[in-house]
Design a protein around this motif. Structure first.
Motif: not given
Length: 273
Positions: A249-255, A260, A263, A246
């Motif tokens: 992974d959510a932090r690192n997910k491209p938005k 994208a 970083s 939560k």
């Protein structure tokens, strides 16, 4: 000006009395009360999911689902609780805290739990010297990034324990209430029936404890029988099993396209790997 508590007695018709009226009073009850008063003073700051929920509309949502603007209960015990979340609160996506601390001392004297997935106290080893405990460390530049609160174990008239949180805006007032009950009535919070209300001075919900009423011996005997259960309930740590999914992974997910291509990390001093 605050009005001194009235030393009256709760009617014997409450469900708390009916539940266990035959329980014996501990022989050392008075001595234990005095010791607990001193111990509780050490938990207080300087003057200045489940359970009972506080809504933004300044209502208490009780365990049975009903909503009220005030209610009565007995504060069987309380602990200090600190929690740091790297993102803004989202009621539709409640996430585990990065770092947290629970204990029976003042908020500043807590030490983060070893279970915290992203401890923020590496440089100081305690909450007191942590960057997130400093004023203006919050994203809005005013308050603290780490939110200080108090957890109460409240005994309702159904004879059951339920948790209630006192947020940072209510800490000073709660400390004043506990000291007032101890000084005026010679009692710990668990020796009185308390009325819980909201402070009318604020647009947001800030809980206040008022109108302490001395318990009778039968009620106090029942409260003593709940003390161990209350502390055990209050010391339960937050579930952080979903922190990776939560938060990390959510932090690192491209938005989006821009995200994208960069970083850049979210606001905050240090993030978990």
């Amino acid at each position: 000006m605050a009005t001194a508590p009235k030393k009256t007695t709760v009617p014997k018709t409450t469900a708390v009395t009916k539940a266990k009226a035959s329980l014996p009073m501990p022989a050392d009850a008075a001595e234990r009360m005095r010791a607990d008063i001193e111990a509780m003073k050490a938990k207080l700051a300087a003057p200045g999911g489940d359970g009972i929920q506080v809504t933004q509309s300044k209502e208490f949502k009780l365990p049975d689902g009903s909503k009220v603007d005030s209610f009565k209960g007995i504060i069987v015990d309380f602990v200090s609780f600190n929690a740091y979340y790297e993102g803004a609160y989202n009621p539709d996506n409640v996430v585990p805290p990065n770092c947290f601390a629970i204990g029976t001392v003042k908020n500043d004297d807590l030490v983060p739990s070893d279970s915290a997935p992203d401890r923020q106290d590496e440089e100081c080893g305690s909450c007191k010297g942590c960057w997130a405990n400093a004023f203006k460390s919050a994203d809005n530049g005013k308050g603290k990034a780490c939110k200080q609160s108090i957890r109460l174990a409240v005994l309702l008239e159904d004879g059951e324990l339920h948790r209630l949180g006192i947020s940072s805006t209510g800490l000073t007032a709660f400390g004043a209430y506990v000291r007032d009950v101890a000084g005026s009535l010679g009692s710990a919070p668990y020796g009185v029936m308390t009325t819980f209300v909201f402070d009318d001075k604020f647009d947001y919900p800030s809980v206040r404890c008022v109108d302490p009423v001395t318990l009778n011996d039968d009620q106090l005997a029942y409260v003593f029988s709940k003390r161990d259960d209350a502390l055990a309930m209050l010391m339960v740590e937050p579930d952080v099993s979903e922190f990776q999914a939560k938060v990390v992974d959510a932090r690192n997910k491209p938005k989006g396209r821009a995200a994208a291509a960069t970083s850049k990390a979210p606001a905050g001093r240090r993030k978990a790997a």
